[in-house]
Design a protein around this motif. Structure first.
Motif, PDB file in Angstrom:
ATOM      1  N   VAL A  21      37.802 -20.861 -59.685  1.00  0.00           N
ATOM      2  CA  VAL A  21      38.634 -20.287 -58.636  1.00  0.00           C
ATOM      3  C   VAL A  21      38.069 -18.919 -58.264  1.00  0.00           C
ATOM      4  O   VAL A  21      38.217 -17.950 -59.021  1.00  0.00           O
ATOM      5  CB  VAL A  21      40.102 -20.136 -59.115  1.00  0.00           C
ATOM      6  N   PRO A  22      37.378 -18.828 -57.127  1.00  0.00           N
ATOM      7  CA  PRO A  22      36.864 -17.524 -56.698  1.00  0.00           C
ATOM      8  C   PRO A  22      38.008 -16.652 -56.168  1.00  0.00           C
ATOM      9  O   PRO A  22      39.003 -17.179 -55.662  1.00  0.00           O
ATOM     10  CB  PRO A  22      35.875 -17.866 -55.595  1.00  0.00           C
ATOM     11  N   HIS A  23      37.869 -15.361 -56.322  1.00  0.00           N
ATOM     12  CA  HIS A  23      38.895 -14.434 -55.816  1.00  0.00           C
ATOM     13  C   HIS A  23      38.240 -13.099 -55.489  1.00  0.00           C
ATOM     14  O   HIS A  23      37.145 -12.806 -55.972  1.00  0.00           O
ATOM     15  CB  HIS A  23      40.036 -14.275 -56.837  1.00  0.00           C
ATOM     16  N   PRO A  24      38.914 -12.277 -54.694  1.00  0.00           N
ATOM     17  CA  PRO A  24      38.375 -10.942 -54.408  1.00  0.00           C
ATOM     18  C   PRO A  24      38.213 -10.142 -55.706  1.00  0.00           C
ATOM     19  O   PRO A  24      38.940 -10.374 -56.675  1.00  0.00           O
ATOM     20  CB  PRO A  24      39.448 -10.306 -53.515  1.00  0.00           C
ATOM     21  N   HIS A  25      37.259  -9.244 -55.720  1.00  0.00           N
ATOM     22  CA  HIS A  25      36.984  -8.435 -56.909  1.00  0.00           C
ATOM     23  C   HIS A  25      38.269  -7.795 -57.430  1.00  0.00           C
ATOM     24  O   HIS A  25      39.077  -7.288 -56.662  1.00  0.00           O
ATOM     25  CB  HIS A  25      35.951  -7.345 -56.573  1.00  0.00           C
ATOM     26  N   SER A  26      38.432  -7.845 -58.759  1.00  0.00           N
ATOM     27  CA  SER A  26      39.606  -7.234 -59.386  1.00  0.00           C
ATOM     28  C   SER A  26      39.190  -6.551 -60.676  1.00  0.00           C
ATOM     29  O   SER A  26      38.203  -6.945 -61.303  1.00  0.00           O
ATOM     30  CB  SER A  26      40.662  -8.303 -59.667  1.00  0.00           C
TER      31      SER A  26
END
Length: 154
Positions: A21-26
């Motif tokens: 699951v890719p996601h914005p940098h966190s």
């Protein structure tokens, strides 16, 4: 960075089904849950502890909770949070702060909070700050067969 090579090998060896699951940098596990739009109680937050004598332990709790170090009773040792310099050495194929919730492939024992194991599925860091691995809980437990399940949160 992609998925940590150590995690990738472990997933292949255990023949587990998963998706990335890719996601914005966190920067934190709670932020990862928020930006990936997943329940924080299903995201495994990894906390590395040591006894200052060369022994390390991976504690895994839901991202929505905090580890109570006083509840960690593995091997009758006094556990405390590991220094960042040691984390970089122990998890060479991971970005700092994005350690996957799999201890055995990294040579350490694991304890997992039951609030996590009661979920039907789980998300864990892939080794960077922009991807999570998602799988069914029974597949995760096959991936970490020696993990001890015990109360870790306050």
């Amino acid at each position: 960075m992609r998925m940590a090579a150590t995690l990738q090998r472990s997933l292949a060896r255990a023949h587990t089904r998963f998706d990335v699951v890719p996601h914005p940098h966190s920067a934190t596990s709670l932020e990862s849950a928020r930006v990936a739009n997943i329940p924080a109680e299903r995201l495994a937050k990894t906390v590395i502890l040591d006894d200052r004598q060369g022994h390390f332990l991976m504690a895994v709790v839901p991202a929505s909770r905090h580890l109570d170090v006083g509840k960690v009773r593995k091997d009758a040792r006094l556990w405390q949070l590991t220094h960042e310099a040691d984390l970089a050495r122990l998890f060479k194929d991971c970005e700092l702060g994005a350690v996957p919730a799999v201890g055995e492939p990294y040579g350490m024992n694991m304890v997992v909070d039951p609030q996590l194991t009661r979920q039907k599925d789980i998300y864990l860091e892939a080794g960077d700050h922009e991807n999570l691995v998602h799988m069914r809980m029974d597949d995760y437990l096959k991936l970490v067969p020696d993990a001890e399940v015990c109360e870790l949160c306050h």
